[in-house]
Design an enzyme around this catalytic site. Structure first.
Site, short mmCIF file in Angstrom:
data_model
loop_
_atom_site.label_atom_id
_atom_site.label_comp_id
_atom_site.label_asym_id
_atom_site.label_seq_id
_atom_site.Cartn_x
_atom_site.Cartn_y
_atom_site.Cartn_z
N GLY A 1 36.53 33.01 54.84
CA GLY A 1 37.66 31.92 54.31
C GLY A 1 37.56 32.47 52.71
O GLY A 1 36.54 32.93 52.24
N THR A 2 38.73 32.13 52.25
CA THR A 2 39.14 32.42 50.78
C THR A 2 40.56 31.83 50.38
O THR A 2 41.15 31.35 51.42
CB THR A 2 39.24 34.14 50.67
OG1 THR A 2 39.40 34.33 49.19
CG2 THR A 2 40.53 34.56 51.10
N THR A 3 40.78 32.09 49.32
CA THR A 3 42.05 31.38 48.74
C THR A 3 42.59 32.11 47.66
O THR A 3 41.80 32.34 46.73
CB THR A 3 42.03 29.76 48.05
OG1 THR A 3 41.45 28.84 49.04
CG2 THR A 3 43.41 29.41 47.59
N LYS B 1 37.95 38.62 43.45
CA LYS B 1 38.75 38.93 44.68
C LYS B 1 40.24 39.47 44.20
O LYS B 1 41.26 39.48 44.67
CB LYS B 1 38.97 37.93 45.48
CG LYS B 1 37.64 37.12 45.93
CD LYS B 1 38.08 35.93 46.60
CE LYS B 1 36.68 35.25 47.37
NZ LYS B 1 37.11 33.99 47.91
#
Length: 300
Positions: A49-51, A82
């Site tokens: 997961g990431t945003t 990121k």
């Protein structure tokens, strides 16, 4: 001598379990099996997961992301970056497998540098997105996982493209990628305007990522904020996501309500005003304008 004797397929399996996988069930790869294929079928399913988000406005392109790199319930790095620079006027957000993203961005940097040397100028953002899409589409179906938003400024102004590892390429004004993207989209759709100021754009990006990290278990750490201008990209800030969310909640707290009698005063009417006048004057007194006052009488 048979091939199975040379490869020792009939010999006892002395291969122990991998130290990087759970010991329950003994994750030993059988002899003669491709380890990658075997683990894809029988291995544990790890959630990632990431945003990450990016949006285009009149002063350039904003790119923001959290800094938590996770593998299942394990936080591999709480302070990873990121948002990767490609060249002076081009950035890319990373979502997916970290190794795949880093590898393909190195390939893209190399190809764009070669084109710059051949043509004497940097390729446009659209050309970079098309090149990356074409290169990754050749590996479709081979477990490649790269989802990126290319943010840049070229001769046509600020540009934003979304590229996925299956060859998908989209152009737009707002993109958010990762497990926290539904929460980020909720904030972006409400506050986005193309003609917003630079500080409003910074606040919107920070707010969107901070809310996503609060709701998404796989996002967290800090909020990295980048701005791509005509003069090049700039790393604006790195803010702690938890502290930023608390500050935003304080700004959104409603003001204390006033007393009900002051907040909603009773409307004045002619009948109410007459009653108040009678109460303020004694029974034997006469007020100016009263019908009981003799004509021609002056008040002192």
């Amino acid at each position: 001598m048979a091939l199975q004797d040379v490869c020792k397929w009939q010999s006892p399996d002395t291969q122990g379990p991998s130290p990087h996988l759970p010991r329950a069930g003994g994750w030993a790869v059988p002899r003669g099996c491709d380890p990658q294929t075997f683990l894809q079928i029988h291995g544990p399913r790890l959630a990632h997961g990431t945003t990450t988000l990016a949006f285009r406005f009149r002063h350039g392109v904003i790119a923001a992301a959290d800094t938590r790199s996770s593998c299942g319930s394990y936080v591999a790095c709480p302070a990873s970056c990121k948002v990767i620079p490609v060249h002076q006027h081009l950035l890319g957000t990373t979502s997916g497998t970290s190794a795949d993203c880093a590898t393909w961005y190195r390939v893209l940097q190399r190809e764009l540098r070669l084109r710059e040397l051949r043509e004497g100028q940097l390729p446009s953002v659209a050309s970079a997105a098309k090149l990356l899409s074409a290169m990754m589409s050749q590996y479709r179906g081979l477990d490649l996982c790269v989802a990126t938003a290319l943010c840049g400024w070229d001769r046509s102004g600020p540009e934003l493209f979304y590229v996925y590892s299956d060859g998908t390429r989209l152009q737009g004004d707002i993109f958010s990628v990762g497990s926290g993207s539904p929460y980020a989209y909720g904030v972006l759709d409400r506050g986005y305007r193309y003609d917003m100021s630079t500080q409003e754009a910074y606040a919107l990006a920070r707010c969107a990522v901070a809310h996503a990290t609060h709701r998404d278990a796989y996002s967290g750490g800090s909020v990295d904020l980048f701005h791509v201008r005509e003069s090049g990209w700039e790393h604006v800030s790195r803010s702690d996501a938890c502290v930023l969310y608390v500050e935003l909640q304080k700004l959104l707290e409603p003001e204390p309500e006033e007393d009900a009698s002051h907040a909603h005063p009773e409307p004045a009417t002619a009948h109410r005003a007459a009653e108040d006048r009678e109460l303020s004057v004694g029974p034997g007194e006469v007020t100016p304008g009263d019908s009981r006052m003799p004509a021609g009488t002056e008040t002192v």
